[in-house]
Design an enzyme around this catalytic site. Structure first.
Site, PDB file in Angstrom:
ATOM      1  N   HIS A 163       0.852  -1.193   0.000  1.00  0.00           N
ATOM      2  CA  HIS A 163       0.000   0.000   0.000  1.00  0.00           C
ATOM      3  C   HIS A 163       0.878   1.230   0.000  1.00  0.00           C
ATOM      4  O   HIS A 163       1.846   1.321   0.753  1.00  0.00           O
ATOM      5  CB  HIS A 163      -0.883   0.013   1.252  1.00  0.00           C
ATOM      6  N   ASP A 181     -15.456   2.223   7.589  1.00  0.00           N
ATOM      7  CA  ASP A 181     -14.425   3.208   7.228  1.00  0.00           C
ATOM      8  C   ASP A 181     -14.933   4.127   6.126  1.00  0.00           C
ATOM      9  O   ASP A 181     -14.686   5.330   6.157  1.00  0.00           O
ATOM     10  CB  ASP A 181     -13.131   2.512   6.781  1.00  0.00           C
ATOM     11  N   ARG A 220     -15.465  12.483   7.961  1.00  0.00           N
ATOM     12  CA  ARG A 220     -14.235  13.205   8.355  1.00  0.00           C
ATOM     13  C   ARG A 220     -13.863  14.230   7.293  1.00  0.00           C
ATOM     14  O   ARG A 220     -13.415  15.328   7.603  1.00  0.00           O
ATOM     15  CB  ARG A 220     -13.084  12.205   8.552  1.00  0.00           C
ATOM     16  N   SER A 253      -7.943   3.889   9.372  1.00  0.00           N
ATOM     17  CA  SER A 253      -8.689   3.892   8.117  1.00  0.00           C
ATOM     18  C   SER A 253      -7.942   3.058   7.058  1.00  0.00           C
ATOM     19  O   SER A 253      -8.526   2.169   6.423  1.00  0.00           O
ATOM     20  CB  SER A 253      -8.855   5.343   7.664  1.00  0.00           C
ATOM     21  N   LYS A 308      -8.788  -1.396   5.768  1.00  0.00           N
ATOM     22  CA  LYS A 308      -8.998  -1.920   4.407  1.00  0.00           C
ATOM     23  C   LYS A 308      -7.955  -2.988   4.087  1.00  0.00           C
ATOM     24  O   LYS A 308      -8.232  -3.970   3.408  1.00  0.00           O
ATOM     25  CB  LYS A 308      -8.935  -0.765   3.402  1.00  0.00           C
TER      26      LYS A 308
HETATM   27  N1  URA Z   1      -6.499   7.465   3.137  1.00  0.00           N
HETATM   28  C1  URA Z   1      -7.408   6.684   3.787  1.00  0.00           C
HETATM   29  O1  URA Z   1      -7.783   5.631   3.288  1.00  0.00           O
HETATM   30  N2  URA Z   1      -7.877   7.110   4.973  1.00  0.00           N
HETATM   31  C2  URA Z   1      -7.485   8.256   5.565  1.00  0.00           C
HETATM   32  O2  URA Z   1      -7.948   8.571   6.649  1.00  0.00           O
HETATM   33  C3  URA Z   1      -6.559   9.059   4.893  1.00  0.00           C
HETATM   34  C4  URA Z   1      -6.069   8.628   3.663  1.00  0.00           C
END
Ligand code: URA
Length: 435
Positions: free
Chosen positions: A82, A161, A168, A183, A187
């Site tokens: 990632h 999320d 957010r 967050s 994933k």
């Molecule tokens: N990318 C994400 O997936 N979540 C965040 O909170 C910030 C960047």
């Protein structure tokens, strides 16, 4: 349990219990806690923070809030990577086939670009015919069959999320290390790989502006990953200038293919081999990242990685002839060069400014859901530390219309700084974090 009591406890700086966090995440997922209470809680977290114990619980609860993929059952040993996102970051397009060519499956779900940060899904979709929306069964079957998948995150993955991030985004509560870390990691956990390599970018073209901030985020994510039972390593890398030369979707695919032929820019080549080396080590394929890097370099040199890329493009309905003839990729009709106004050393090729110009050309989106133009972008001709003579091309702009071209060339003048004195090239990596 009442949401208001949880908000008050967090407002007063207390540590929430696992049961309280599970209650919140359930309420976010099923809509029983209203948005204003979720937003109030998120703001309390921004000010008061969360402990690693709370953050890990939040991550696990969000990962478990929807369907999860059992990548391990379908492709034992699968690794994931990632990137926190940057300008010109086409690493996944190169690294995924390299690692798969070394015999290690790669489970990779990606996102679309937003703001200056490019999205890997937009890059894949600039290949004619390439399909990124795959069902859960298609993802797992393809992973099992060819050891690679390049798909958009399915909506059923970590839905808590998805809802929390959307809130957010509009309540000024994005900048919180525990919220960002949970967050991203929710994933990653839900997509099922047992080993995760994180590429955490620092610089003007990244989410984290400084190396110190990126290191902190990386440490949190690695701790969460390891506490959740996933082998996790983070590399903190530079995003002060774009990675490689190309910025813009089809232009980046072209550059990724060149890199898979061993003809890509030196920084992209080194960056990809280093990330691949860590993936191969973490996935148990080699005894050290250094041996992983060597194996990756061999597969690249043999052409096995390019062959894997071709297999992936074919499997997802894309035109694999782009590997032989990248001219089949879209290219914007209006082109112009920005030339150096004086001789000297390139001291800055500001990733943030270059990323913003590329978004304005149409390569990225200002708002979620905006359409993009895969053909436009910018191709740098220099990197920080290079010497240039007056009149030497600093970059080439690819635009859809003459007016976009002249605006972009004007904006980009500000992105490059040339100094008389020698300038050192920028480091690619700043730190490796594994615990
Ligand atoms: N990318 C994400 O997936 N979540 C965040 O909170 C910030 C960047």
């Amino acid at each position: 349990m009442r949401a208001v009591d949880i908000i008050i406890r967090k407002r007063d700086g207390e540590e929430l219990s696992a049961a309280e966090i599970d209650f919140l995440v359930k309420g976010i997922t099923d809509g029983t806690i209203p948005d204003y209470q979720i937003a109030a809680w998120a703001m309390a977290v921004v000010w008061r923070g969360m402990t690693i114990r709370e953050t890990t619980r939040l991550t696990l609860a969000m990962a478990e809030s929807g369907g999860q993929l059992d990548a391990e059952a379908w492709a034992p040993g699968a690794v994931d990577k990632h990137s926190t996102g940057g300008v010109g970051d086409k690493t996944t397009l190169v690294v995924e086939p390299i690692v798969a060519a070394c015999g290690l499956p790669v489970m990779k779900m990606s996102g679309r670009g937003l703001g200056i940060s490019g999205g890997t899904i937009d890059k894949w979709e600039s290949i004619p015919g390439f399909r990124t929306t795959l069902s859960r069964e298609e993802i797992l079957r393809q992973l099992s069959a060819i050891g690679m998948v390049a798909c958009a995150q399915t909506g059923e993955l970590a839905p808590a999320d998805g809802k929390l991030y959307a809130l957010r985004d509009v309540t000024g509560t994005v900048p919180s290390i525990p919220l960002i870390a949970s967050s991203i990691m929710s994933k990653k956990l839900a997509s099922g790989a047992r080993a995760i390599v994180l590429d955490v970018k620092a610089g003007s073209g990244a989410f984290m502006g400084t190396v110190a901030e990126a290191v902190t985020l990386a440490q949190w994510m690695v701790r969460i990953g390891n506490r959740a039972g996933r082998r996790t390593v983070a590399l903190v890398s530079g995003m002060f200038q774009p990675l490689g030369f190309a910025v813009g979707n089809a232009l980046e695919v072209r550059e990724a293919i060149a890199a898979l032929r061993g003809q890509g820019p030196a920084d992209l080549h080194e960056h990809c081999l280093t990330i691949a080396g860590h993936m191969l080590h973490l996935g148990g394929r080699t005894r050290s990242p250094r041996l992983g890097r060597a194996l990756a370099a061999d597969k690249l040199a043999e052409g096995a990685a390019l062959a894997k890329f071709r297999t992936l493009v074919h499997a997802q309905g894309g035109d694999e002839w782009i590997c032989d003839d990248p001219a089949l990729l879209l290219a914007a009709p209006c082109r112009g060069i920005l030339a150096a106004g004086k001789s000297g050393y390139v001291a800055e090729a500001h990733a943030g400014k270059i990323g913003l110009t590329s978004v304005r050309l149409g390569a990225g989106r200002a708002q979620k859901g905006d359409a993009i133009d895969p053909a436009v972008g910018i191709v740098l001709r220099v990197k920080v530390g290079d010497h240039v003579k007056k009149g030497y091309p600093l970059c080439e702009v690819y635009a859809a219309a003459e007016k976009d071209l002249s605006r972009a060339l004007g904006e980009l003048e500000d992105a490059f700084v040339i100094k008389r004195g020698k300038v050192k090239p920028l480091p690619l990596f700043y730190k490796i974090i594994n615990s």
